[in-house]
Design a protein around this motif. Structure first.
Motif, PDB file in Angstrom:
ATOM      1  N   MET A  87       0.816  -1.213   0.000  1.00 34.79           N
ATOM      2  CA  MET A  87       0.000   0.000   0.000  1.00 34.79           C
ATOM      3  C   MET A  87       0.852   1.266   0.000  1.00 34.79           C
ATOM      4  N   LEU A  88       2.164   1.110   0.113  1.00 35.04           N
ATOM      5  CA  LEU A  88       3.043   2.286   0.100  1.00 35.04           C
ATOM      6  C   LEU A  88       2.963   3.000  -1.244  1.00 35.04           C
ATOM      7  N   PRO A  89       3.012   4.322  -1.244  1.00 38.29           N
ATOM      8  CA  PRO A  89       2.957   5.078  -2.510  1.00 38.29           C
ATOM      9  C   PRO A  89       4.076   4.689  -3.479  1.00 38.29           C
ATOM     10  N   ILE A  90       5.217   4.268  -2.951  1.00 37.21           N
ATOM     11  CA  ILE A  90       6.338   3.905  -3.811  1.00 37.21           C
ATOM     12  C   ILE A  90       6.080   2.593  -4.561  1.00 37.21           C
ATOM     13  N   ALA A  91       5.124   1.803  -4.082  1.00 35.52           N
ATOM     14  CA  ALA A  91       4.878   0.486  -4.664  1.00 35.52           C
ATOM     15  C   ALA A  91       3.775   0.475  -5.711  1.00 35.52           C
ATOM     16  N   THR A  92       2.939   1.503  -5.727  1.00 32.95           N
ATOM     17  CA  THR A  92       1.800   1.509  -6.652  1.00 32.95           C
ATOM     18  C   THR A  92       1.724   2.817  -7.420  1.00 32.95           C
ATOM     19  N   THR A  93       1.087   2.740  -8.584  1.00 35.76           N
ATOM     20  CA  THR A  93       0.897   3.938  -9.402  1.00 35.76           C
ATOM     21  C   THR A  93      -0.369   4.683  -9.018  1.00 35.76           C
ATOM     22  N   ARG A  94      -1.228   4.053  -8.253  1.00 32.44           N
ATOM     23  CA  ARG A  94      -2.465   4.658  -7.762  1.00 32.44           C
ATOM     24  C   ARG A  94      -2.797   4.023  -6.414  1.00 32.44           C
ATOM     25  N   PRO A  95      -3.575   4.708  -5.580  1.00 37.41           N
ATOM     26  CA  PRO A  95      -3.927   4.114  -4.281  1.00 37.41           C
ATOM     27  C   PRO A  95      -4.752   2.839  -4.467  1.00 37.41           C
ATOM     28  N   ILE A  96      -4.461   1.827  -3.662  1.00 38.08           N
ATOM     29  CA  ILE A  96      -5.239   0.586  -3.673  1.00 38.08           C
ATOM     30  C   ILE A  96      -5.779   0.341  -2.270  1.00 38.08           C
ATOM     31  N   THR A  97      -6.820  -0.431  -2.170  1.00 46.33           N
ATOM     32  CA  THR A  97      -7.441  -0.691  -0.864  1.00 46.33           C
ATOM     33  C   THR A  97      -6.628  -1.720  -0.088  1.00 46.33           C
ATOM     34  N   LEU A  98      -6.917  -1.787   1.204  1.00 47.79           N
ATOM     35  CA  LEU A  98      -6.248  -2.763   2.065  1.00 47.79           C
ATOM     36  C   LEU A  98      -6.548  -4.185   1.588  1.00 47.79           C
ATOM     37  N   LEU A  99      -7.788  -4.442   1.172  1.00 45.60           N
ATOM     38  CA  LEU A  99      -8.159  -5.783   0.722  1.00 45.60           C
ATOM     39  C   LEU A  99      -7.448  -6.151  -0.575  1.00 45.60           C
ATOM     40  N   ASP A 100      -7.267  -5.165  -1.472  1.00 47.72           N
ATOM     41  CA  ASP A 100      -6.502  -5.415  -2.703  1.00 47.72           C
ATOM     42  C   ASP A 100      -5.068  -5.809  -2.372  1.00 47.72           C
ATOM     43  N   ALA A 101      -4.461  -5.079  -1.443  1.00 46.27           N
ATOM     44  CA  ALA A 101      -3.083  -5.365  -1.052  1.00 46.27           C
ATOM     45  C   ALA A 101      -2.979  -6.716  -0.360  1.00 46.27           C
ATOM     46  N   LEU A 102      -3.953  -7.015   0.514  1.00 47.01           N
ATOM     47  CA  LEU A 102      -3.943  -8.285   1.238  1.00 47.01           C
ATOM     48  C   LEU A 102      -4.150  -9.458   0.280  1.00 47.01           C
ATOM     49  N   PHE A 103      -5.070  -9.313  -0.669  1.00 49.28           N
ATOM     50  CA  PHE A 103      -5.324 -10.379  -1.638  1.00 49.28           C
ATOM     51  C   PHE A 103      -4.081 -10.637  -2.484  1.00 49.28           C
ATOM     52  N   THR A 104      -3.446  -9.567  -2.955  1.00 48.11           N
ATOM     53  CA  THR A 104      -2.243  -9.712  -3.780  1.00 48.11           C
ATOM     54  C   THR A 104      -1.114 -10.361  -3.001  1.00 48.11           C
ATOM     55  N   SER A 105      -0.939  -9.961  -1.748  1.00 47.21           N
ATOM     56  CA  SER A 105       0.114 -10.539  -0.915  1.00 47.21           C
ATOM     57  C   SER A 105      -0.150 -12.018  -0.644  1.00 47.21           C
ATOM     58  N   THR A 106      -1.404 -12.354  -0.359  1.00 51.06           N
ATOM     59  CA  THR A 106      -1.760 -13.752  -0.118  1.00 51.06           C
ATOM     60  C   THR A 106      -1.535 -14.593  -1.366  1.00 51.06           C
ATOM     61  N   SER A 107      -1.950 -14.056  -2.501  1.00 51.08           N
ATOM     62  CA  SER A 107      -1.773 -14.768  -3.766  1.00 51.08           C
ATOM     63  C   SER A 107      -0.292 -14.986  -4.069  1.00 51.08           C
ATOM     64  N   ALA A 108       0.549 -14.001  -3.720  1.00 49.74           N
ATOM     65  CA  ALA A 108       1.983 -14.115  -3.995  1.00 49.74           C
ATOM     66  C   ALA A 108       2.660 -15.104  -3.059  1.00 49.74           C
ATOM     67  N   VAL A 109       2.387 -15.024  -1.761  1.00 44.02           N
ATOM     68  CA  VAL A 109       3.088 -15.864  -0.798  1.00 44.02           C
ATOM     69  C   VAL A 109       2.593 -17.308  -0.856  1.00 44.02           C
ATOM     70  N   THR A 110       1.382 -17.519  -1.365  1.00 44.75           N
ATOM     71  CA  THR A 110       0.901 -18.886  -1.585  1.00 44.75           C
ATOM     72  C   THR A 110       1.206 -19.359  -2.998  1.00 44.75           C
ATOM     73  N   VAL A 111       1.992 -18.583  -3.729  1.00 43.13           N
ATOM     74  CA  VAL A 111       2.402 -18.850  -5.122  1.00 43.13           C
ATOM     75  C   VAL A 111       1.210 -19.281  -5.972  1.00 43.13           C
ATOM     76  N   THR A 112       0.131 -18.480  -5.896  1.00 40.41           N
ATOM     77  CA  THR A 112      -1.076 -18.786  -6.661  1.00 40.41           C
ATOM     78  C   THR A 112      -1.107 -18.045  -7.988  1.00 40.41           C
ATOM     79  N   GLY A 113      -1.145 -16.709  -7.945  1.00 43.13           N
ATOM     80  CA  GLY A 113      -1.153 -15.941  -9.190  1.00 43.13           C
ATOM     81  C   GLY A 113      -2.469 -15.270  -9.513  1.00 43.13           C
ATOM     82  N   LEU A 114      -3.528 -15.544  -8.720  1.00 44.68           N
ATOM     83  CA  LEU A 114      -4.780 -14.833  -8.933  1.00 44.68           C
ATOM     84  C   LEU A 114      -4.593 -13.363  -8.564  1.00 44.68           C
ATOM     85  N   GLY A 115      -5.198 -12.474  -9.340  1.00 45.19           N
ATOM     86  CA  GLY A 115      -4.975 -11.056  -9.101  1.00 45.19           C
ATOM     87  C   GLY A 115      -6.235 -10.232  -9.219  1.00 45.19           C
ATOM     88  N   VAL A 116      -6.342  -9.216  -8.362  1.00 45.01           N
ATOM     89  CA  VAL A 116      -7.453  -8.269  -8.439  1.00 45.01           C
ATOM     90  C   VAL A 116      -6.964  -6.906  -8.918  1.00 45.01           C
TER      91      VAL A 116
END
Length: 411
Positions: A1-30
């Motif tokens: 959610m840091l400004p340096i990581a995204t080109t636009r603000p994203i919600t907490l749930l978007d960040a959490l979903f992306t992190s979960t998808s990455a650490v579980t090596v899934t690949g689903l994305g919102v």
């Protein structure tokens, strides 16, 4: 959610979903990894993929060793369970073997992918795309730095050789890879390695062959290519993707329903234990097949390649399949009540999440907040494994009484 990581603000749930998808090596994305994430955001995703694929316990042992700290009995016990070992011997050596395999495969993959990406994007961006896709492929993650995935590289020979080689190597498991490198071909392999290799070969042939047959004349997938070589190339890539890799060179939402059903089965099976992939695992399905075969042949024990399979392993397979079926049925049932997507799209999404594959028929960004939480739970359990969770929650109570056998009618 840091400004340096995204080109636009994203919600907490978007960040959490992306992190979960990455650490579980899934690949689903919102969110769109190319348009929404900056270089630093993509780097964070890649680091999470690497940690999730390597395994947190393995990574912890490497950190302990680097700091000169000894591994205690409790840590050795957890590592033994994580690596599916039966003894405490050589755990540190196995951990370093895993690290060497990971580094060798990912560096070699990135160097070869540079041949495709560097001429098109320049040295710096081409190198980054090559490194990201190499890490994502070896760890069976399915994340890409391109919005349409790899659709623009559907017939590229390097993409179609290097990426499948990476995720197949990562998917068969570290133990199998190490054994292939150290032991005499076939005769020196353990039962686990033999079952993994046979099962993997069968699933690849079925996946590629049936993809070609079912999609050959589909104008949105294989049918858009004129030559039979191009169609077989795409069929090869997509046929091995459901091994939990998650990349796509054709629109997944345009697949025939029969092909989608095939991919659901392949995603649920997944790849191998102690690997970067999720799902039920190939050895689980192989033991189920062997136990079924033994039943119809009226045998009282299960065996393959001159080695028997213990009753405890067969019971584990039954428990794992039962828990997995309950988990996926429950997730599909809940999502059918809360989401507007049709049954096939939701079932495909749940199978992809449980198998930590990352393929989607386009329903992921359309999920409600509750639906995203359900998919995150399924991704987590698919990576951790429902049987692992059940073992930690279960209480072992020794039986002091044995009862006479009763008659039971089945089937």
């Amino acid at each position: 959610m840091l400004p340096i990581a995204t080109t636009r603000p994203i919600t907490l749930l978007d960040a959490l979903f992306t992190s979960t998808s990455a650490v579980t090596v899934t690949g689903l994305g919102v969110i769109d990894s190319e348009l929404t994430l900056t270089f630093w955001g993509q780097l964070i995703v890649m680091m999470l993929i690497q940690l999730g694929g390597l395994g947190l316990m393995t990574f912890a042992v490497l950190v302990f060793s680097a700091l000169g700290m000894s591994i205690g009995v409790a840590q050795s016990h957890y590592l033994r369970e994580d690596l599916k070992q039966t003894s405490y011997e050589s755990l540190s050596r196995l951990t370093y073997t895993i690290l060497r395999i990971v580094l060798l495969a990912e560096v070699a993959g990135a160097m070869l992918l540079c041949l495709t990406f560097v001429p098109k994007y320049g040295f710096e961006m081409g190198l980054w795309h090559a490194i990201f896709h190499s890490v994502s492929a070896f760890n069976n993650a399915g994340f890409s730095t391109f919005s349409p995935g790899l659709v623009n590289y559907a017939t590229d020979p390097i993409i179609n050789v290097v990426l499948p080689a990476l995720w197949i190597t990562g998917g068969i498991g570290y133990l199998v890879t190490s054994e292939i490198a150290r032991r005499k071909f076939w005769q020196g392999y353990t039962l686990h390695t033999r079952l993994m290799l046979v099962g993997t070969a069968v699933l690849i042939v079925l996946g590629v062959g049936l993809t070609a047959v079912l999609e050959w004349n589909n104008p949105e997938t294989l049918g858009q290519f004129d030559s039979w070589l191009a169609r077989m190339t795409v069929a090869w890539f997509q046929g091995v993707v459901p091994r939990t890799a998650g990349f796509n060179t054709v629109p997944i939402g345009e697949l025939h329903e029969s092909t989608s059903l095939l991919y659901m089965a392949l995603m649920i099976i997944g790849a191998g234990p102690t690997s970067t992939a999720g799902g039920l695992k190939v050895t689980t399905i192989m033991v189920l097949f062997l136990a079924t075969l033994a039943f119809f042949r009226r045998r009282t024990h299960v065996w393959a390649f001159g080695r028997s399979v213990g009753l405890e392993e067969v019971l584990k397979v039954m428990a794992l399949i039962a828990l997995s079926a309950v988990l996926m049925f429950s997730a599909i049932f809940v999502l059918m009540m809360t989401e507007t997507a049709d049954f096939l799209d939701i079932s495909f999404e749940v199978a992809s999440a449980f198998g930590t594959t990352g393929l989607s028929r386009g329903v992921t960004p359309e999920l409600s907040e509750f639906g995203r939480i359900v998919i995150m739970v399924v991704m987590f359990l698919g990576r951790v494994g429902p049987l692992t969770l059940g073992v930690f929650l279960a209480t072992s109570v020794p039986s002091r009484v044995r009862y006479p056998q009763g008659q039971l009618h089945l089937g």
